[in-house]
Design a protein around this motif. Sequence first.
Motif, PDB file in Angstrom:
ATOM      1  N   ARG A   1     -42.152  -1.264  17.712  1.00 13.83           N
ATOM      2  CA  ARG A   1     -42.725  -2.239  18.666  1.00 13.83           C
ATOM      3  C   ARG A   1     -41.627  -2.982  19.406  1.00 13.83           C
ATOM      4  O   ARG A   1     -41.683  -3.149  20.629  1.00 13.83           O
ATOM      5  N   ALA A   2     -40.599  -3.391  18.681  1.00 10.21           N
ATOM      6  CA  ALA A   2     -39.486  -4.124  19.309  1.00 10.21           C
ATOM      7  C   ALA A   2     -38.743  -3.231  20.307  1.00 10.21           C
ATOM      8  O   ALA A   2     -38.375  -3.679  21.398  1.00 10.21           O
ATOM      9  N   SER A   3     -38.553  -1.981  19.958  1.00 12.53           N
ATOM     10  CA  SER A   3     -37.836  -1.062  20.851  1.00 12.53           C
ATOM     11  C   SER A   3     -38.657  -0.751  22.098  1.00 12.53           C
ATOM     12  O   SER A   3     -38.120  -0.680  23.210  1.00 12.53           O
ATOM     13  N   ARG A   4     -39.963  -0.580  21.929  1.00 18.45           N
ATOM     14  CA  ARG A   4     -40.822  -0.342  23.089  1.00 18.45           C
ATOM     15  C   ARG A   4     -40.869  -1.576  23.989  1.00 18.45           C
ATOM     16  O   ARG A   4     -40.878  -1.460  25.215  1.00 18.45           O
ATOM     17  N   LYS A   5     -40.876  -2.761  23.374  1.00 20.13           N
ATOM     18  CA  LYS A   5     -40.855  -4.003  24.151  1.00 20.13           C
ATOM     19  C   LYS A   5     -39.550  -4.095  24.950  1.00 20.13           C
ATOM     20  O   LYS A   5     -39.551  -4.470  26.120  1.00 20.13           O
ATOM     21  N   TRP A   6     -38.433  -3.736  24.326  1.00 17.03           N
ATOM     22  CA  TRP A   6     -37.153  -3.749  25.026  1.00 17.03           C
ATOM     23  C   TRP A   6     -37.208  -2.796  26.225  1.00 17.03           C
ATOM     24  O   TRP A   6     -36.763  -3.145  27.310  1.00 17.03           O
ATOM     25  N   LEU A   7     -37.757  -1.591  26.009  1.00 11.95           N
ATOM     26  CA  LEU A   7     -37.821  -0.604  27.083  1.00 11.95           C
ATOM     27  C   LEU A   7     -38.664  -1.110  28.250  1.00 11.95           C
ATOM     28  O   LEU A   7     -38.296  -0.925  29.416  1.00 11.95           O
ATOM     29  N   ARG A   8     -39.782  -1.774  27.954  1.00  9.42           N
ATOM     30  CA  ARG A   8     -40.614  -2.323  29.033  1.00  9.42           C
ATOM     31  C   ARG A   8     -39.866  -3.431  29.785  1.00  9.42           C
ATOM     32  O   ARG A   8     -39.974  -3.541  31.003  1.00  9.42           O
ATOM     33  N   ALA A   9     -39.106  -4.232  29.073  1.00  4.75           N
ATOM     34  CA  ALA A   9     -38.408  -5.361  29.695  1.00  4.75           C
ATOM     35  C   ALA A   9     -37.174  -4.930  30.481  1.00  4.75           C
ATOM     36  O   ALA A   9     -36.895  -5.480  31.545  1.00  4.75           O
ATOM     37  N   TYR A  10     -36.420  -3.970  29.962  1.00  2.00           N
ATOM     38  CA  TYR A  10     -35.122  -3.647  30.556  1.00  2.00           C
ATOM     39  C   TYR A  10     -34.986  -2.209  31.050  1.00  2.00           C
ATOM     40  O   TYR A  10     -33.960  -1.845  31.638  1.00  2.00           O
ATOM     41  N   GLY A  11     -35.985  -1.385  30.805  1.00  2.00           N
ATOM     42  CA  GLY A  11     -35.898   0.030  31.170  1.00  2.00           C
ATOM     43  C   GLY A  11     -35.568   0.276  32.621  1.00  2.00           C
ATOM     44  O   GLY A  11     -34.817   1.206  32.942  1.00  2.00           O
ATOM     45  N   GLN A  12     -36.101  -0.548  33.523  1.00  2.00           N
ATOM     46  CA  GLN A  12     -35.854  -0.322  34.949  1.00  2.00           C
ATOM     47  C   GLN A  12     -34.369  -0.406  35.292  1.00  2.00           C
ATOM     48  O   GLN A  12     -33.939   0.157  36.289  1.00  2.00           O
ATOM     49  N   ASP A  13     -33.578  -1.063  34.458  1.00  6.22           N
ATOM     50  CA  ASP A  13     -32.135  -1.146  34.701  1.00  6.22           C
ATOM     51  C   ASP A  13     -31.404   0.131  34.294  1.00  6.22           C
ATOM     52  O   ASP A  13     -30.215   0.275  34.563  1.00  6.22           O
ATOM     53  N   TYR A  14     -32.105   1.040  33.624  1.00  7.09           N
ATOM     54  CA  TYR A  14     -31.477   2.240  33.079  1.00  7.09           C
ATOM     55  C   TYR A  14     -32.143   3.527  33.565  1.00  7.09           C
ATOM     56  O   TYR A  14     -32.022   4.571  32.927  1.00  7.09           O
ATOM     57  N   ILE A  15     -32.823   3.468  34.701  1.00  6.10           N
ATOM     58  CA  ILE A  15     -33.522   4.647  35.229  1.00  6.10           C
ATOM     59  C   ILE A  15     -32.522   5.785  35.438  1.00  6.10           C
ATOM     60  O   ILE A  15     -31.448   5.589  35.991  1.00  6.10           O
ATOM     61  N   GLY A  16     -32.907   6.966  34.940  1.00 11.12           N
ATOM     62  CA  GLY A  16     -32.056   8.145  35.038  1.00 11.12           C
ATOM     63  C   GLY A  16     -31.070   8.287  33.895  1.00 11.12           C
ATOM     64  O   GLY A  16     -30.382   9.300  33.792  1.00 11.12           O
ATOM     65  N   GLN A  17     -31.008   7.295  33.025  1.00 15.60           N
ATOM     66  CA  GLN A  17     -30.062   7.348  31.914  1.00 15.60           C
ATOM     67  C   GLN A  17     -30.778   7.624  30.595  1.00 15.60           C
ATOM     68  O   GLN A  17     -31.968   7.386  30.459  1.00 15.60           O
ATOM     69  N   TRP A  18     -30.016   8.114  29.650  1.00 13.59           N
ATOM     70  CA  TRP A  18     -30.484   8.254  28.284  1.00 13.59           C
ATOM     71  C   TRP A  18     -30.159   6.948  27.562  1.00 13.59           C
ATOM     72  O   TRP A  18     -29.070   6.399  27.726  1.00 13.59           O
ATOM     73  N   VAL A  19     -31.124   6.439  26.796  1.00 14.34           N
ATOM     74  CA  VAL A  19     -30.900   5.206  26.037  1.00 14.34           C
ATOM     75  C   VAL A  19     -31.266   5.438  24.581  1.00 14.34           C
ATOM     76  O   VAL A  19     -32.147   6.236  24.253  1.00 14.34           O
ATOM     77  N   ALA A  20     -30.569   4.714  23.721  1.00 13.82           N
ATOM     78  CA  ALA A  20     -30.882   4.689  22.289  1.00 13.82           C
ATOM     79  C   ALA A  20     -31.122   3.227  21.931  1.00 13.82           C
ATOM     80  O   ALA A  20     -30.253   2.378  22.144  1.00 13.82           O
ATOM     81  N   VAL A  21     -32.319   2.941  21.418  1.00 14.04           N
ATOM     82  CA  VAL A  21     -32.709   1.571  21.092  1.00 14.04           C
ATOM     83  C   VAL A  21     -33.183   1.554  19.641  1.00 14.04           C
ATOM     84  O   VAL A  21     -33.976   2.408  19.238  1.00 14.04           O
ATOM     85  N   ARG A  22     -32.701   0.574  18.883  1.00 14.97           N
ATOM     86  CA  ARG A  22     -33.138   0.414  17.496  1.00 14.97           C
ATOM     87  C   ARG A  22     -33.440  -1.067  17.262  1.00 14.97           C
ATOM     88  O   ARG A  22     -32.652  -1.928  17.609  1.00 14.97           O
ATOM     89  N   ASP A  23     -34.600  -1.318  16.709  1.00 14.58           N
ATOM     90  CA  ASP A  23     -35.026  -2.689  16.402  1.00 14.58           C
ATOM     91  C   ASP A  23     -34.965  -3.595  17.626  1.00 14.58           C
ATOM     92  O   ASP A  23     -34.608  -4.772  17.520  1.00 14.58           O
ATOM     93  N   GLY A  24     -35.278  -3.046  18.790  1.00 14.65           N
ATOM     94  CA  GLY A  24     -35.292  -3.850  20.006  1.00 14.65           C
ATOM     95  C   GLY A  24     -33.917  -4.145  20.573  1.00 14.65           C
ATOM     96  O   GLY A  24     -33.776  -4.969  21.479  1.00 14.65           O
ATOM     97  N   GLN A  25     -32.889  -3.462  20.083  1.00 13.31           N
ATOM     98  CA  GLN A  25     -31.525  -3.672  20.555  1.00 13.31           C
ATOM     99  C   GLN A  25     -30.991  -2.363  21.142  1.00 13.31           C
ATOM    100  O   GLN A  25     -31.100  -1.301  20.513  1.00 13.31           O
ATOM    101  N   LEU A  26     -30.411  -2.447  22.341  1.00 13.34           N
ATOM    102  CA  LEU A  26     -29.812  -1.272  22.954  1.00 13.34           C
ATOM    103  C   LEU A  26     -28.562  -0.895  22.170  1.00 13.34           C
ATOM    104  O   LEU A  26     -27.660  -1.714  21.993  1.00 13.34           O
ATOM    105  N   LEU A  27     -28.521   0.343  21.684  1.00 11.23           N
ATOM    106  CA  LEU A  27     -27.340   0.824  20.976  1.00 11.23           C
ATOM    107  C   LEU A  27     -26.334   1.443  21.934  1.00 11.23           C
ATOM    108  O   LEU A  27     -25.132   1.230  21.818  1.00 11.23           O
ATOM    109  N   TYR A  28     -26.872   2.244  22.885  1.00 11.41           N
ATOM    110  CA  TYR A  28     -25.997   2.920  23.832  1.00 11.41           C
ATOM    111  C   TYR A  28     -26.827   3.460  24.979  1.00 11.41           C
ATOM    112  O   TYR A  28     -27.993   3.803  24.786  1.00 11.41           O
TER     113      TYR A  28
END
Length: 172
Positions: A121-148
């Motif tokens: 839930r925390a990771s999906r919330k992060w993606l909804r909040a900040y995903g638009q800043d990473y369009i076209g990129q691969w992201v790894a998110v754990r516990d609502g925190q961007l890893l890379y």
Amino acid sequence: MDLNGLPTELEQFVQRKIEEGDYQSPEEAVSAALRLLRKHEDESHGQQPANGHQDPQTRSADDVLQAISNALSTGKPDLARKLALDGANQYPGHDELQKYARVLAPPKVTQAGQLQTPSIRASRKWLRAYGQDYIGQWVAVRDGQLLYASTSFEELSAHIDEAENTFITQVH
């Protein structure tokens, strides 16, 4: 390679295989077809494969890694997953192929409610909040925190040690 001498149906088949990312060029597709034909002929005559001890279609670990990279860069994650799993089975001692197989493996769900863990839930919330800043990129998110984040899946996977409980996706 000029495919105009082939029957239309074969020419279209080769072009489709290239577009799907199975092959990078007409030469590669035709070479694979010839290897299959040679293997079939050898088997029907009770002979060993051309190299004497190894199926000529077997790819080296480096070839498998390149094929995975090509599939990912052309937007074919299902093909990349299949290649990674097949490569990991073929080369059980190859660390990089084993890592790709783990990272690209389908999610394992043992209980329906497990999809809604606090971490997910925390990771999906992060993606909804900040995903638009990473369009076209691969992201790894754990516990609502961007890893890379990276434009390259290969680079991303090199920075992720453990895929468990890690939400990995390409942002669209």
